[in-house]
Write a protein that holds these residues in place. Structure first.
Motif, mmCIF file in Angstrom:
data_model
loop_
_atom_site.group_PDB
_atom_site.id
_atom_site.type_symbol
_atom_site.label_atom_id
_atom_site.label_comp_id
_atom_site.label_asym_id
_atom_site.label_seq_id
_atom_site.Cartn_x
_atom_site.Cartn_y
_atom_site.Cartn_z
ATOM 1 N N VAL A 18 36.239 46.444 33.140
ATOM 2 C CA VAL A 18 35.722 45.074 33.248
ATOM 3 C C VAL A 18 36.714 44.107 32.610
ATOM 4 O O VAL A 18 36.970 43.022 33.146
ATOM 5 N N ARG A 22 38.830 40.705 34.304
ATOM 6 C CA ARG A 22 38.879 39.339 33.768
ATOM 7 C C ARG A 22 40.268 38.716 33.885
ATOM 8 O O ARG A 22 40.434 37.527 33.665
ATOM 9 N N GLN A 26 38.041 33.795 37.290
ATOM 10 C CA GLN A 26 36.614 34.108 37.285
ATOM 11 C C GLN A 26 35.852 33.041 38.070
ATOM 12 O O GLN A 26 36.118 31.849 37.928
ATOM 13 N N GLY A 47 32.641 36.611 37.778
ATOM 14 C CA GLY A 47 33.567 37.712 37.977
ATOM 15 C C GLY A 47 34.704 37.364 38.910
ATOM 16 O O GLY A 47 34.854 36.226 39.354
ATOM 17 N N ALA A 103 31.487 41.486 39.408
ATOM 18 C CA ALA A 103 31.018 40.710 38.263
ATOM 19 C C ALA A 103 31.439 41.337 36.945
ATOM 20 O O ALA A 103 31.382 42.560 36.768
ATOM 21 N N THR A 104 31.818 40.468 36.023
ATOM 22 C CA THR A 104 32.160 40.861 34.656
ATOM 23 C C THR A 104 31.106 40.379 33.666
ATOM 24 O O THR A 104 31.114 40.766 32.505
ATOM 25 N N SER A 116 31.136 46.871 35.953
ATOM 26 C CA SER A 116 31.087 45.757 36.891
ATOM 27 C C SER A 116 29.951 45.928 37.903
ATOM 28 O O SER A 116 29.512 47.039 38.183
#
Length: 149
Positions: A18, A22, A26, A47, A103-104, A116
């Motif tokens: 994760v 990044r 984002q 994310g 998604a983070t 994630s």
């Protein structure tokens, strides 16, 4: 720390955490989708765009040829036992340009521990929201020769 394997027809396959995700810009997605077990869900995800992550890994298609790009698929698997498939054309700006995320962050909480999550903001149901992504495969399927054609 959770990680995902990015593999398939890529010049630079990778194992990504994760934190690695990044490194890409984002993006935020405020989503509402229907979950078959929990009803309507309202969340804010942040994310990396999946198309940016794949592009960074060097997809082997000829970028100048739209029909070549349109043949590629992504298969995503998660630690939650769910799997889904997307087409590259869904993500590619020359086609749909859908802002699908890896998604983070979920509702402000970091996803470093669980991993994630695949987020498909255009989906009205949550079936393609895959949690704890473990694999993203990118490639084409070999179509078997048709018999008698």
């Amino acid at each position: 720390m959770a990680s995902l394997l990015l593999h398939g027809d890529l010049d630079h396959p990778a194992t990504l955490t994760v934190a690695d995700l990044r490194r890409w810009p984002q993006h935020q997605a405020k989503v509402v989708f229907d979950c078959a077990t929990n009803g309507p869900q309202h969340h804010v995800f942040e994310g990396a765009l999946l198309r940016d992550v794949i592009s960074g890994a060097g997809p082997v298609f000829d970028a100048r040829r739209r029909k070549d790009r349109g043949r590629y698929l992504l298969a995503v698997s998660g630690g939650d036992g769910h799997h889904t498939v997307l087409s590259w054309a869904e993500l590619d700006d020359d086609f749909c340009g859908s802002p699908v995320l890896l998604a983070t962050r979920l509702d402000g909480e970091e996803l470093d521990g669980p991993g994630s999550q695949l987020v498909v903001p255009s989906d009205r149901c949550g079936a393609r929201y895959v949690s704890a992504v473990t694999h993203v495969w990118f490639g084409t399927l070999d179509v078997p020769a048709l018999i008698g054609v």
